[in-house]
Design an enzyme around this catalytic site. Structure first.
Site, PDB file in Angstrom:
ATOM      1  CB  SER A 148       7.114  -1.827  -4.094  1.00  0.00           C
ATOM      2  OG  SER A 148       8.223  -1.085  -4.499  1.00  0.00           O
ATOM      3  CG  HIS A 172      11.693   2.411  -6.705  1.00  0.00           C
ATOM      4  ND1 HIS A 172      11.165   1.166  -6.498  1.00  0.00           N
ATOM      5  CD2 HIS A 172      11.214   3.195  -5.697  1.00  0.00           C
ATOM      6  CE1 HIS A 172      10.402   1.191  -5.403  1.00  0.00           C
ATOM      7  NE2 HIS A 172      10.406   2.397  -4.904  1.00  0.00           N
ATOM      8  CE  LYS A 191       5.604   1.268   2.830  1.00  0.00           C
ATOM      9  NZ  LYS A 191       6.105   1.652   1.510  1.00  0.00           N
ATOM     10  NE  ARG A 207       4.259   6.672  -6.208  1.00  0.00           N
ATOM     11  CZ  ARG A 207       4.360   5.685  -5.329  1.00  0.00           C
ATOM     12  NH1 ARG A 207       4.398   4.451  -5.754  1.00  0.00           N
ATOM     13  NH2 ARG A 207       4.422   5.923  -4.042  1.00  0.00           N
TER      14      ARG A 207
HETATM   15  P1  ADP Z   1       8.691   4.196   1.164  1.00  0.00           P
HETATM   16  O1  ADP Z   1       8.328   3.069   2.074  1.00  0.00           O
HETATM   17  O2  ADP Z   1       9.740   5.101   1.722  1.00  0.00           O
HETATM   18  O3  ADP Z   1       7.516   4.941   0.593  1.00  0.00           O
HETATM   19  P2  ADP Z   1       9.059   3.158  -1.540  1.00  0.00           P
HETATM   20  O4  ADP Z   1      10.120   2.255  -2.051  1.00  0.00           O
HETATM   21  O5  ADP Z   1       7.643   2.696  -1.661  1.00  0.00           O
HETATM   22  O6  ADP Z   1       9.451   3.453  -0.044  1.00  0.00           O
HETATM   23  O7  ADP Z   1       9.168   4.576  -2.224  1.00  0.00           O
HETATM   24  C1  ADP Z   1      10.331   5.353  -2.098  1.00  0.00           C
HETATM   25  C2  ADP Z   1      10.102   6.667  -2.812  1.00  0.00           C
HETATM   26  O8  ADP Z   1      10.009   6.415  -4.207  1.00  0.00           O
HETATM   27  C3  ADP Z   1       8.813   7.386  -2.413  1.00  0.00           C
HETATM   28  O9  ADP Z   1       9.054   8.786  -2.394  1.00  0.00           O
HETATM   29  C4  ADP Z   1       7.849   7.066  -3.504  1.00  0.00           C
HETATM   30  O10 ADP Z   1       6.900   8.099  -3.703  1.00  0.00           O
HETATM   31  C5  ADP Z   1       8.799   6.963  -4.692  1.00  0.00           C
HETATM   32  N1  ADP Z   1       8.263   6.082  -5.711  1.00  0.00           N
HETATM   33  C6  ADP Z   1       7.900   4.797  -5.610  1.00  0.00           C
HETATM   34  N2  ADP Z   1       7.403   4.335  -6.780  1.00  0.00           N
HETATM   35  C7  ADP Z   1       7.451   5.382  -7.633  1.00  0.00           C
HETATM   36  C8  ADP Z   1       7.050   5.590  -8.992  1.00  0.00           C
HETATM   37  N3  ADP Z   1       6.466   4.634  -9.715  1.00  0.00           N
HETATM   38  N4  ADP Z   1       7.254   6.794  -9.534  1.00  0.00           N
HETATM   39  C9  ADP Z   1       7.801   7.793  -8.797  1.00  0.00           C
HETATM   40  N5  ADP Z   1       8.172   7.690  -7.529  1.00  0.00           N
HETATM   41  C10 ADP Z   1       8.003   6.507  -6.954  1.00  0.00           C
END
Ligand code: ADP
Length: 160
Positions: A130, A19, A43, A92
Site C-alpha cells: 500500500s 491483498h 501507522k 512477500r
Molecule cells: P499491516 O499494517 O498489518 O502490515 P498491510 O495492509 O500493509 O497491513 O498488510 C496486511 C498483510 O497483508 C501483511 O501480512 C502483509 O504482508 C500482507 N500484504 C500486503 N501486501 C501484500 C502483497 N502485495 N502480497 C502479499 N501480501 C501482502
C-alpha cells in the site's frame, strides 16, 4: 471441520491487488474468512477506517465466504472473539520474513490455539505494498497494475 474460520488482519490503506490475491487464496482454503481492518497500530493512514471498510466490502462482495470487520486491540483476542483458528498474513520479499515471523511467534505465545498461516502472492505482487501505491500516486505515477480502478480513483481524489 466445516466451520474453520480464518482472520486476515491488516491496515488495507488502501486495498491492493496483492491483498486481493491473498484474500482469494485464503478464501479457497478456509470455509469462512474475516478480513479485518486493524485500527490499533501506530501507522498514520491516508483513508479513514470507514473508507477502508467500504473499499474492503466492495472488493470482496463476489466471495460469499468473506466478511469484513474492524477491531482494535490484540489480533489474537479478536481472533478468539470471532472463533478464528488461523491468522492469515502475507509473505512477500525477504523484508517481510523477520517481521511476520516475530509476530507469528508472539501471537503463538499469546494464544497457542491460533495458528499463523503465511501466504505468498503471485509474482507480480511480490514487491507491492500500500505504501508503494500511495507514493506512486502522490507523484501522479501509474498505479493501475497494482489497484482496481475504484481504488485508483479514490487515490487520485485524495492525493490530487
Ligand atoms: P499491516 O499494517 O498489518 O502490515 P498491510 O495492509 O500493509 O497491513 O498488510 C496486511 C498483510 O497483508 C501483511 O501480512 C502483509 O504482508 C500482507 N500484504 C500486503 N501486501 C501484500 C502483497 N502485495 N502480497 C502479499 N501480501 C501482502
Amino acid at each position: 471441520m466445516p466451520n474453520r474460520v480464518a482472520l486476515y488482519p491488516g491496515s488495507f490503506d488502501p486495498i491492493t491487488l496483492g491483498h486481493m490475491d491473498l484474500i482469494k487464496r485464503a478464501a479457497r482454503i478456509f470455509p469462512r474468512l474475516i478480513v479485518a481492518v486493524a485500527t490499533n497500530n501506530a501507522k498514520s493512514c491516508l483513508f479513514s477506517v470507514e473508507e477502508r471498510l467500504d473499499m474492503l466490502r466492495s472488493h470482496t462482495r463476489d466471495w460469499p465466504n468473506v466478511e469484513v470487520a474492524h477491531f482494535s486491540g490484540l489480533t489474537v483476542d479478536f481472533a478468539r472473539e470471532v472463533g478464528a483458528v488461523a491468522i492469515i498474513r502475507g509473505l512477500r520479499v525477504i523484508s517481510d520474513f523477520e517481521f511476520e515471523l516475530s509476530m507469528a511467534i508472539n501471537n503463538e505465545k499469546l494464544n497457542p490455539n491460533i495458528d499463523t498461516v503465511l501466504l505468498t502472492p503471485s509474482e507480480p505482487y511480490l514487491y507491492l505494498s500500500s505504501g508503494l501505491v500511495k507514493e506512486l500516486a502522490s507523484y501522479g505515477g501509474p498505479v493501475s497494475h497494482y489497484v482496481t480502478p475504484e481504488v485508483e480513483t479514490l487515490l487520485r481524489e485524495r492525493l490530487g
